[in-house]
Design an enzyme around this catalytic site. Structure first.
Site, mmCIF file in Angstrom:
data_model
loop_
_atom_site.group_PDB
_atom_site.id
_atom_site.type_symbol
_atom_site.label_atom_id
_atom_site.label_comp_id
_atom_site.label_asym_id
_atom_site.label_seq_id
_atom_site.Cartn_x
_atom_site.Cartn_y
_atom_site.Cartn_z
ATOM 1 N N SER A 145 0.862 -1.192 0.000
ATOM 2 C CA SER A 145 0.000 0.000 0.000
ATOM 3 C C SER A 145 0.894 1.236 0.000
ATOM 4 O O SER A 145 2.090 1.149 0.298
ATOM 5 C CB SER A 145 -0.870 -0.006 1.261
ATOM 6 O OG SER A 145 -1.471 1.254 1.480
ATOM 7 N N TYR A 158 -3.718 -0.741 9.950
ATOM 8 C CA TYR A 158 -3.496 -0.911 8.505
ATOM 9 C C TYR A 158 -2.101 -0.430 8.120
ATOM 10 O O TYR A 158 -1.369 -1.109 7.388
ATOM 11 C CB TYR A 158 -4.573 -0.132 7.737
ATOM 12 C CG TYR A 158 -4.569 -0.372 6.240
ATOM 13 C CD1 TYR A 158 -5.190 -1.498 5.695
ATOM 14 C CD2 TYR A 158 -3.970 0.528 5.372
ATOM 15 C CE1 TYR A 158 -5.188 -1.721 4.325
ATOM 16 C CE2 TYR A 158 -3.962 0.316 4.004
ATOM 17 C CZ TYR A 158 -4.587 -0.807 3.478
ATOM 18 O OH TYR A 158 -4.581 -1.022 2.118
#
Ligand code: NAP
Length: 253
Positions: A145, A158
């Protein structure tokens, strides 16, 4: 694609987690278009992905598994080899996001995100890696990410998990490169999927995000496909431990 193309995946078997929708679906279709047989792994029905795969004519096998625990992981590799005769490519795509301010973030949300995004990714890579090392070849593609590079806000677990994915990608690359197994990652920018629904629904966040993307738009899941084929194919045989952004220029800003 000719069979002399370094991007050809004919005769290869690829396992993709979270393949029922979004980025995983886009990757499954791209790998099949390049010739790979595909194993679709996830906790939801794969009907939509199967329909998109049908025109490519490669073999498709579906395994229902909940990746929030490590229990099913070794069995996924065993079933793939037993059903399609091998395992050459693993795409660790399944992931979740839970949003809350850091001061309010719950231990339950932390554990849920870390278990799926990082712990299962590692232990599925371990199970696949054992098989790939034994056969002297393999490709593992992790979905990282922008939060593998940046801090973000309201997504502590996350960010920790995706920063961990970048670290594990490098560690596994270092351990397994000489054994014929390439481990790399793709860092998607902002893509139109379920994962980003809340952001796109917030006019302020949506505007701020769009304003920073040089390409001026959100990515489409199919646009991850080319990078996945590249990192799954012989074209990337001398590439180990990279985290490749596919982000419309976000990180260049
Ligand atoms: P998505 O549409 O929500 O897809 C996530 C996938 O993971 C779904 O197939 C989901 O299955 C699966 N999954 C989640 N928890 C699971 C579990 N416990 N067991 C099995 N499967 C599970 O979002 P996406 O954007 O395509 O996300 C795919 C990956 O890309 C994730 O790792 C995400 O962090 C990453 N990513 C996305 C973006 C973006 O902008 N969209 C950006 C950077 C990174 P269900 O449908 O059954 O929930």
């Amino acid at each position: 694609m000719t069979d002399t193309s370094p991007f050809d995946l004919g005769g290869k078997v690829a396992l993709i987690t979270g393949a029922n929708t979004g980025i995983g679906q886009g990757i499954a279709v791209a790998l099949a278009a390049a010739g790979a047989d595909v194993v679709l792994v996830g906790r939801s029905a794969m009907d939509e992905t199967r329909a998109l795969l049908a025109p490519h004519g490669t073999r498709v096998h579906e395994i229902r598994a909940d990746l929030s625990s490590t229990a099913p992981l070794a069995g996924l590799v065993g079933e793939t080899v037993a059903t399609l005769g091998g395992l050459d490519i693993l795409v660790n795509n399944a992931g979740i996001i839970r949003r809350a301010d850091a001061v309010d973030y719950s231990e339950a949300d932390w554990d849920a995100v870390m278990d799926t995004n990082l712990k299962s990714l590692f232990f599925l890579s371990q199970a696949a890696g054992r098989h790939m090392i034994a056969q002297g070849a393999g490709k593992i593609v992790n979905i990282a990410s922008l939060l593998s590079f940046q801090g973000g806000i309201r997504i502590p677990a996350y960010t920790a998990s995706k920063s961990g994915v970048a670290g594990l990608t490098r560690l596994l690359a270092c351990e397994w490169a000489a054994k014929g197994v390439n481990v790399n990652a793709i860092a998607p920018g902002y893509f139109v999927t379920n994962n980003t629904e809340a952001l796109r629904a917030d006019p302020d966040r949506n505007g701020a995000i769009l304003g920073r993307i040089p390409a001026g738009r959100w990515g489409k899941p199919a646009e991850i496909g080319g990078a996945a084929v590249f990192l799954a194919s012989g074209a990337s045989d001398y590439i180990n431990g990279v985290v490749l952004p596919v982000d419309g220029g976000w990180l260049a800003r």
